[in-house]
Enzyme design. Sequence first.
Site, PDB file in Angstrom:
ATOM      1  N   ALA B  13      77.063 -52.274 -42.891  1.00 13.02           N
ATOM      2  CA  ALA B  13      76.211 -53.459 -42.906  1.00 13.02           C
ATOM      3  C   ALA B  13      76.733 -54.512 -41.946  1.00 13.02           C
ATOM      4  CB  ALA B  13      76.100 -54.021 -44.319  1.00 13.02           C
ATOM      5  N   GLY B  14      77.120 -54.067 -40.761  1.00  6.97           N
ATOM      6  CA  GLY B  14      77.393 -55.013 -39.687  1.00  6.97           C
ATOM      7  C   GLY B  14      76.098 -55.230 -38.932  1.00  6.97           C
ATOM      8  N   GLY B  15      76.226 -55.630 -37.675  1.00  8.43           N
ATOM      9  CA  GLY B  15      75.036 -55.926 -36.887  1.00  8.43           C
ATOM     10  C   GLY B  15      74.104 -54.736 -36.749  1.00  8.43           C
ATOM     11  N   PHE B 116      79.555 -64.504 -17.800  1.00 11.57           N
ATOM     12  CA  PHE B 116      80.425 -63.598 -18.541  1.00 11.57           C
ATOM     13  C   PHE B 116      80.932 -62.523 -17.596  1.00 11.57           C
ATOM     14  CE2 PHE B 116      81.866 -62.349 -22.723  1.00 11.57           C
ATOM     15  CZ  PHE B 116      81.693 -63.518 -23.435  1.00 11.57           C
ATOM     16  N   ASP B 229      85.859 -44.740 -39.931  1.00 12.47           N
ATOM     17  CA  ASP B 229      85.410 -43.865 -41.019  1.00 12.47           C
ATOM     18  C   ASP B 229      84.252 -42.952 -40.611  1.00 12.47           C
ATOM     19  OD1 ASP B 229      86.981 -45.950 -41.911  1.00 12.47           O
ATOM     20  OD2 ASP B 229      85.755 -46.444 -43.641  1.00 12.47           O
ATOM     21  N   GLN B 248      88.690 -49.947 -25.003  1.00 14.91           N
ATOM     22  CA  GLN B 248      88.809 -51.188 -24.250  1.00 14.91           C
ATOM     23  C   GLN B 248      89.927 -52.070 -24.787  1.00 14.91           C
ATOM     24  OE1 GLN B 248      85.595 -54.514 -24.236  1.00 14.91           O
ATOM     25  NE2 GLN B 248      85.629 -53.578 -22.208  1.00 14.91           N
ATOM     26  N   HIS B 250      90.994 -55.767 -24.598  1.00 13.28           N
ATOM     27  CA  HIS B 250      90.454 -57.065 -24.193  1.00 13.28           C
ATOM     28  C   HIS B 250      91.596 -57.884 -23.601  1.00 13.28           C
ATOM     29  CE1 HIS B 250      88.630 -61.004 -24.296  1.00 13.28           C
ATOM     30  NE2 HIS B 250      87.478 -60.472 -24.647  1.00 13.28           N
ATOM     31  N   LEU B 260      91.467 -62.360 -30.992  1.00  7.76           N
ATOM     32  CA  LEU B 260      90.679 -62.481 -29.778  1.00  7.76           C
ATOM     33  C   LEU B 260      90.408 -63.924 -29.367  1.00  7.76           C
ATOM     34  CD1 LEU B 260      89.012 -60.765 -27.805  1.00  7.76           C
ATOM     35  CD2 LEU B 260      87.068 -61.149 -29.309  1.00  7.76           C
ATOM     36  N   GLU B 263      86.136 -64.083 -23.843  1.00  9.07           N
ATOM     37  CA  GLU B 263      85.939 -64.152 -22.409  1.00  9.07           C
ATOM     38  C   GLU B 263      85.117 -65.388 -22.034  1.00  9.07           C
ATOM     39  OE1 GLU B 263      85.232 -60.175 -21.059  1.00  9.07           O
ATOM     40  OE2 GLU B 263      83.643 -60.919 -19.756  1.00  9.07           O
ATOM     41  N   ARG B 294      86.677 -56.296 -18.041  1.00  7.63           N
ATOM     42  CA  ARG B 294      87.871 -56.365 -18.879  1.00  7.63           C
ATOM     43  C   ARG B 294      88.949 -55.359 -18.511  1.00  7.63           C
ATOM     44  NH1 ARG B 294      84.550 -57.324 -24.526  1.00  7.63           N
ATOM     45  NH2 ARG B 294      84.069 -59.488 -24.075  1.00  7.63           N
ATOM     46  N   HIS B 361      90.447 -53.455 -28.472  1.00  2.85           N
ATOM     47  CA  HIS B 361      89.262 -54.220 -28.841  1.00  2.85           C
ATOM     48  C   HIS B 361      88.052 -53.376 -29.189  1.00  2.85           C
ATOM     49  CE1 HIS B 361      86.714 -57.699 -28.988  1.00  2.85           C
ATOM     50  NE2 HIS B 361      85.985 -57.335 -27.960  1.00  2.85           N
ATOM     51  N   GLU B 391      79.103 -49.614 -32.563  1.00  3.38           N
ATOM     52  CA  GLU B 391      80.378 -49.166 -31.993  1.00  3.38           C
ATOM     53  C   GLU B 391      80.725 -47.738 -32.388  1.00  3.38           C
ATOM     54  OE1 GLU B 391      83.622 -51.910 -32.348  1.00  3.38           O
ATOM     55  OE2 GLU B 391      85.069 -50.494 -31.508  1.00  3.38           O
ATOM     56  N   ARG B 402      83.161 -51.176 -21.356  1.00  2.00           N
ATOM     57  CA  ARG B 402      82.031 -52.000 -21.763  1.00  2.00           C
ATOM     58  C   ARG B 402      82.124 -53.385 -21.146  1.00  2.00           C
ATOM     59  NH1 ARG B 402      81.385 -55.818 -25.427  1.00  2.00           N
ATOM     60  NH2 ARG B 402      83.211 -55.427 -26.732  1.00  2.00           N
ATOM     61  N   SER B 407      78.104 -55.405 -26.381  1.00  2.00           N
ATOM     62  CA  SER B 407      78.183 -54.778 -27.707  1.00  2.00           C
ATOM     63  C   SER B 407      77.220 -55.455 -28.673  1.00  2.00           C
ATOM     64  CB  SER B 407      79.602 -54.822 -28.261  1.00  2.00           C
ATOM     65  OG  SER B 407      80.034 -56.149 -28.358  1.00  2.00           O
TER      66      SER B 407
END
Lengths: 258, 613
Positions: B13-15, B116, B229, B248, B250, B260, B263, B294, B361, B391, B402, B407
């Site tokens: 239940a992330g983005g 960026f 997982d 990656q 960072h 973090l 950037e 990066r 990262h 991810e 990336r 992301s």
Amino acid sequence: MTALADRPAATDAEPKAGAIPSFDVTLRIRRYLPESSHGTESYWDEFTVTVHGTDRVLDALHQIKWDHDGSLTFRRSCAHGVCGSDAMRINGRNRLACKTLLKDVNPDKPITIEPIKGLPVVKDLVVDMEPFFASYREIMPFLVTDGHTPTKERLQSAEDRARFDDTTKCILCAACTSSCPVFWNDGQYFGPAAIVNAHRFIFDSRDEGAAQRLEILNDKEGVWRCRTTFNCTEACPRGIEVTKAIQEVKRAMITRAF
Amino acid sequence: MQTHQYDVVIVGAGGAGMRAALEASGRARTAVISKLYPTRSHTGAAQGGMCAALANVEEDNWEWHTFDTVKGGDYLVDQDAAEVMAKEAIDAVLDLEHMGLPFNRTPEGKIDQRRFGGHTRNHGEAAVRRACYAADRTGHMILQTLYQNCVKQNVEFYNEFYVLDLIVDHDLSAGHVPEGEEVNATGVVAYDLATGEIHVFQAKSIVFATGGAGKIFKTTSNAHTLTGDGMALALRRGFPLEDMEFFQFHPTGLAGLGILLSEAARGEGAILRNSEGERFMERYAPTIKDLAPRDIVARSMANEVREGRGCGPNKDYVLLDLTHLEPAHIDAKLPDITEFARTYLGVEPYTEPVPVYPTAHYAMGGIPTNIQAEVLRNDQDVVKGLYAAGECACVSVHGSNRLGTNSLLDINVFGKRAGRAAAEYALTAEFHDLPEDPTARVVAELEAMRSRPDGERVADLRKALQETMDRNAQVFRTGESLTEALDDVRALQKRYRNVSVQDKGRMFNTDLLEALELGFLLDIAEVTVVAALNRKESRGGHFREDFPKRDDVNYMKHTMIYRRPLAQEGEAAEVFDGSDEYFSHSEEFDDYQVVLGSKPVTVTRYQPMERKY
């Protein structure tokens, strides 16, 4: 988890140049392990660990869990103050364990660690968050709009955007709500966090649900329960002026201006 | 054991997971299973922005964004996927604005945009303002906005449920699939943290959105819970993982801590300096300097430290200098990250430069999917009913490196695609029968760990793993260092079989979960190192000092890595791409082997060129 230098062995008499000195700290932790021989009685447990100048309370808790007592239970995830998992009472104040440096909480004396108050304790420092999230869900924490959605973005001036900036920072850690004496005495009270999230939408120029939200918060368990003790503002790890936000919601209720 | 049936089950239940849920739940009966409360997910830690060629502040278009993404990924990007992402970026940002996301605004009230790393105007001419942002907490706002909309839509969540197995009707890790047969994902097995109870979720479609695996490293920006997982479960069921060697680092993690610093700091004008005060990025990337991608910045920083121009008592970091920026500007655009510097290092960024060093990262690799977010079980066939996004997936829009902001874009574009595709498939599909005892494997593993009276400690093994990965598989790698890492991982895998936990209880047993998570980490580290050993070239985030050049002739391919049974005596091992001598490596472990194959890179518009900035 050390900063700028490898962790020197605890026995190092003379720390190397540039190394950060380590020190011993005692944590006095409120334990609640209903499956253990202690049953449903909570009790105090003490651990002494060697930590670094830049270590946080979470680092000490991890050290205890990983090296001494695997049954010590707490929530955590991001470990830098943005996910809101590890709110707890540290020396009697609600804080995030990952954002509280040990050196800043008087490590000469035992540091007391307890679960946040007002929510049922499940195990050690873990509380049941459901009542907290249920209040949050009740205040309609989402943008309410009429009419059709524009093809491009809705316009909003930088000033209008700034109007509710402070309350967008909330990470739902419950530090504010569980620091509120009214909430301790009456778990039905919506609590500061739910009101903060209502504020975030009431004062968003794009939103058209303010009247409904104010109706919900005009309830006997709503904003009028707030006694302006400022505990919530003091507890907020994101620096949100929580009490001020609650006052603004109260004022909006009277003036219907938002 | 409890059993549930849903058309669509989303794991994570992330983005990506919540974006998928918003699509799926309106179309089909959907559940989201998450090991954390949704708002705890690590999407919330993303800071800088989400790129889309809105052209709100200067000329821009999605084709330039596609090019930057392809070049940024050192040409290992599947260009059809990058094109989809750059095109759909515009709607993805507008969707979020319509859902209520409080973006920063231009004077005209439009969504503001800033510079960026690696995002340029007209194919590399100069940095372009493409990142849409909400101060330096864009990820927080995305996570909150998606959760708010899930509340609005009454999405059904199972919070603090850990998915510990994926149920498939053909176990590929045990052998071949007969010619012409389909492979179907049929459900997942989950562990309810609060009670210790096992739940089986039968589903027509399953979406994996389980995030990254940064905890294979010691110095990382990732949350404690990012333990690979979903990727590990796919691998264990015999599905391949793609491009796992590309991780990656960072550039700007707080030195020693790995937390973090976005950037966006450099996007707003901050400068990296070495011990001589030199703006060293001018030497490495003369055109866009501190805003190079990066991989290049991280390598340049590590090189400065190696060559003795590091700062501090141990000369082991460089400095991020914001002191020439107006404090008011810092407060308006970078409030959170400057607070991190104050809280964790006691450094005041208004007046002092901040010590920084690269931090693990982001996994560019993951569960291979096509652009419909369907999971692949080899270089071409899909697993019916299984999708992945974010991810944990590899579509591959990031190639070997990336770009910043891509992301947050990836989770929105491919999360949406995954949710929609999963629901549409579920509406046409039937439930498949589950095996007789779908929980057997999980229960056996849990009980073994819980009942073992004394054994290896999780924390010791995890520390050893993270230390060897930091030492041997970080920004600079060699055949020798990777071999050492592999030997260490093998030894740790053996010790892991004897792992035990102190907490023997049922309720909220996080001791047990950390042990399970360690198992996932070891599996991910293992394939990361095997893939890194096999790729004898340097590309994007994977830098081999013994093979410092990119080798398009032999390695312009995606790595596909599989777990397979050991070959029986007299039986040939299953070989992928037998004709391809560069991807024919395999490593035998005690009770399985890890076998490599490859997949071609999709090239549409851009032929590989030398990568200069």
